[in-house]
Design a protein around this motif. Structure first.
Motif, PDB file in Angstrom:
ATOM      1  N   PRO A   1      -5.772  10.001  -6.276  1.00 36.19           N
ATOM      2  CA  PRO A   1      -6.362   8.661  -6.313  1.00 36.19           C
ATOM      3  C   PRO A   1      -7.484   8.510  -7.324  1.00 36.19           C
ATOM      4  CG  PRO A   1      -6.989   9.831  -4.295  1.00 36.19           C
ATOM      5  CD  PRO A   1      -5.914  10.639  -4.946  1.00 36.19           C
ATOM      6  N   GLU A   2      -8.098   9.613  -7.712  1.00 38.43           N
ATOM      7  CA  GLU A   2      -9.208   9.530  -8.677  1.00 38.43           C
ATOM      8  C   GLU A   2      -8.741   9.603 -10.133  1.00 38.43           C
ATOM      9  OE1 GLU A   2      -9.148  13.907  -7.311  1.00 38.43           O
ATOM     10  OE2 GLU A   2      -8.693  11.916  -6.497  1.00 38.43           O
TER      11      GLU A   2
ATOM     12  N   ASN B   1      -0.290   4.570  -0.617  1.00 40.81           N
ATOM     13  CA  ASN B   1      -0.981   5.793  -0.183  1.00 40.81           C
ATOM     14  C   ASN B   1      -0.764   6.978  -1.112  1.00 40.81           C
ATOM     15  OD1 ASN B   1      -0.243   4.578   3.014  1.00 40.81           O
ATOM     16  ND2 ASN B   1      -2.329   4.799   2.278  1.00 40.81           N
ATOM     17  N   CYS B   2      -0.825   6.707  -2.418  1.00 40.60           N
ATOM     18  CA  CYS B   2      -0.943   7.762  -3.445  1.00 40.60           C
ATOM     19  C   CYS B   2       0.247   8.728  -3.535  1.00 40.60           C
ATOM     20  CB  CYS B   2      -2.213   8.571  -3.208  1.00 40.60           C
ATOM     21  SG  CYS B   2      -3.694   7.622  -2.905  1.00 40.60           S
TER      22      CYS B   2
ATOM     23  N   ASP C   1       0.857  -1.185   0.000  1.00 39.40           N
ATOM     24  CA  ASP C   1       0.000   0.000   0.000  1.00 39.40           C
ATOM     25  C   ASP C   1       0.890   1.230   0.000  1.00 39.40           C
ATOM     26  OD1 ASP C   1      -1.850   1.990   0.364  1.00 39.40           O
ATOM     27  OD2 ASP C   1      -2.818   1.080   2.106  1.00 39.40           O
TER      28      ASP C   1
ATOM     29  N   ALA D   1      -7.333  -0.450  -5.410  1.00 44.25           N
ATOM     30  CA  ALA D   1      -7.714   0.906  -5.003  1.00 44.25           C
ATOM     31  C   ALA D   1      -9.177   0.889  -4.607  1.00 44.25           C
ATOM     32  CB  ALA D   1      -7.479   1.913  -6.132  1.00 44.25           C
TER      33      ALA D   1
ATOM     34  N   ASN E   1     -10.552   5.341  -1.199  1.00 42.69           N
ATOM     35  CA  ASN E   1     -10.791   6.763  -1.395  1.00 42.69           C
ATOM     36  C   ASN E   1     -11.796   7.035  -2.506  1.00 42.69           C
ATOM     37  OD1 ASN E   1      -8.972   8.015   0.560  1.00 42.69           O
ATOM     38  ND2 ASN E   1      -7.343   7.054  -0.624  1.00 42.69           N
TER      39      ASN E   1
ATOM     40  N   LEU F   1      -3.938   5.323 -13.386  1.00 36.34           N
ATOM     41  CA  LEU F   1      -3.874   4.071 -12.643  1.00 36.34           C
ATOM     42  C   LEU F   1      -3.965   2.881 -13.606  1.00 36.34           C
ATOM     43  CD1 LEU F   1      -3.618   3.508  -9.602  1.00 36.34           C
ATOM     44  CD2 LEU F   1      -6.092   3.197  -9.515  1.00 36.34           C
TER      45      LEU F   1
ATOM     46  N   GLU G   1      -1.136  -1.069  -4.084  1.00 41.56           N
ATOM     47  CA  GLU G   1      -2.346  -0.355  -3.687  1.00 41.56           C
ATOM     48  C   GLU G   1      -2.118   1.153  -3.762  1.00 41.56           C
ATOM     49  OE1 GLU G   1      -5.114   0.162   0.326  1.00 41.56           O
ATOM     50  OE2 GLU G   1      -3.967  -1.675   0.021  1.00 41.56           O
ATOM     51  N   GLU G   2      -2.975   1.822  -4.495  1.00 43.28           N
ATOM     52  CA  GLU G   2      -2.969   3.278  -4.626  1.00 43.28           C
ATOM     53  C   GLU G   2      -1.564   3.861  -4.827  1.00 43.28           C
ATOM     54  OE1 GLU G   2      -6.981   4.898  -2.601  1.00 43.28           O
ATOM     55  OE2 GLU G   2      -5.242   4.845  -1.257  1.00 43.28           O
TER      56      GLU G   2
ATOM     57  N   TRP H   1      -0.978   9.523  -7.396  1.00 47.54           N
ATOM     58  CA  TRP H   1      -1.669  10.750  -6.984  1.00 47.54           C
ATOM     59  C   TRP H   1      -2.139  11.495  -8.225  1.00 47.54           C
ATOM     60  CZ3 TRP H   1      -3.898  12.919  -2.957  1.00 47.54           C
ATOM     61  CH2 TRP H   1      -4.281  14.264  -3.066  1.00 47.54           C
TER      62      TRP H   1
END
Length: 367
Positions: free
Chosen positions: A226-227, A196-197, A194, A245, A248, A232, A220-221, A224
């Motif tokens: 995340p959207e 965390n972006c 993970d 993901a 978020n 991605l 995982e993520e 940046w």
């Protein structure tokens, strides 16, 4: 039966995560902050919910008090089939305040509590209301907080495996960290990373390629923001690793955008963030349609963790995330502890299955 009151309880339980630390801004977190939501009814039944609150417990409490309680007081408690319509209307009523973040955290808490009440009214566990349990225990993976030091990472990984955990998740952003973990646990244990972006697309692709020899189950993520599902998807394709993901992501609608973009192999709805049990179920159906696996975000110990156990019990596969730490108390006693085989038992009582220990709540209450 009507709702008479909705009350948010801020509970803070300290923990010991060994060499790990978790930072948000400049502040080190040394306790688990939970916002436990109590929904009272005129029939004397109580439902329990959970609003995400790692570094914003006061804000989550205020959202419950100012936004959710006025929506819920006087509401006729729906049965299981009526909960989605009630929550849809509340989402519509509150959409001006945002479709993610604090608003949705508070909405999630009410939704979980309504499902708890629905189970208690029917006299059955939550999993029976949502499809029926296929498993009585769920395999757990140890979710290590960020450590940094390769030697400490290896030591903590070995400790978790000895305690029975069936898989490991790191919160690390360097190749030496990932390599140290793999060397410590050997080739047969699933390893998740993970991030965390933190990265842009090219950097994330390079990271995926560089850590491929450690054979992570997924990254995982890594990206940046995340959207940014297009980027991605690029990382998944060009980095040639599976991608997870969703903690978020906002409601099932954003999960649909994510999956339509081909961004993820593993979806990670968080029941205390995404909109509760109702929204989680929608995401799970969508994931099955897209052939995406469901591995929820669940590093918490309140009613949301119980709800996640029920949600995973109705599925044939999937792990549950457990923060790897020691804590002096738990709302549920030892009933959600990981057993010697690395599993957590699915509650079989009415609703969520357990009532929180009010003595623990009072001992660790934040005024």
């Amino acid at each position: 039966m009507k709702i008479t009151d909705v009350r948010a309880h801020h509970i803070r339980i300290p923990y010991d995560a060994g060499p790990a630390s978790f930072r948000q801004g400049a502040s080190a977190i040394s306790a688990l902050d939970m916002v436990i939501v109590e929904v009272s009814t005129d029939a004397g039944l109580t439902g329990w919910g959970d609003a995400f609150a790692y570094v914003c417990p006061k804000t989550s409490c205020m959202a419950v008090t100012e936004m959710i309680a006025p929506q819920a007081r006087g509401l006729e408690v729906p049965d299981a089939s009526g909960i989605p319509a009630v929550m849809e209307q509340i989402q519509r009523n509150l959409h001006l305040f945002g479709r993610y973040g604090i608003t949705m955290f508070a909405i999630s808490a009410l939704d979980i509590a309504l499902w708890d009440l629905a189970g208690k009214v029917k006299g059955v566990p939550l999993h029976q209301l949502i499809g029926g349990a296929r498993r009585t225990t769920i395999p757990a993976y140890a979710s290590l907080m960020r450590i940094g030091n390769a030697g400490h990472i290896a030591s903590e990984c070995k400790k978790a495996i000895k305690l029975g955990y069936s898989a490991i998740k790191l919160h690390e952003t360097t190749i030496p960290a990932v390599t140290a973990a793999r060397e410590a646990i050997g080739p047969g244990v699933p390893l998740m990373v993970d991030m965390n972006c933190p990265l842009d697309g090219p950097a994330a692709i390079q990271f995926a390629r560089d850590c491929k020899q450690a054979a992570p189950l997924f990254l995982e993520e890594p990206v940046w923001p995340p959207e940014d599902f297009a980027t991605l998807a690029d990382v998944r394709r060009e980095g040639r690793l599976d991608i997870a993901a969703g903690e978020n992501a906002c409601t099932v609608h954003q999960f649909r955008q994510m999956m339509s973009a081909g961004a993820v192999s593993h979806a990670q709805p968080s029941v205390i963030k995404v909109g509760g049990v109702t929204e989680f179920l929608k995401v799970a159906v969508l994931a099955d349609e897209f052939g995406v696996k469901v591995i929820p975000h669940s590093p918490y110990f309140g009613p949301g963790f119980l709800a996640t156990l029920h949600l995973m019990a109705i599925r044939d596969e999937g792990l549950i995330e457990v923060f790897f730490m020691k804590r002096p108390a738990c709302l549920w006693g030892d009933r959600i502890d990981v057993d010697a085989n690395g599993h957590v038992a699915v509650p079989q009582g009415e609703g969520l299955g357990y009532e929180p220990d009010r003595d623990v709540m009072e001992t660790y209450r934040v005024a």
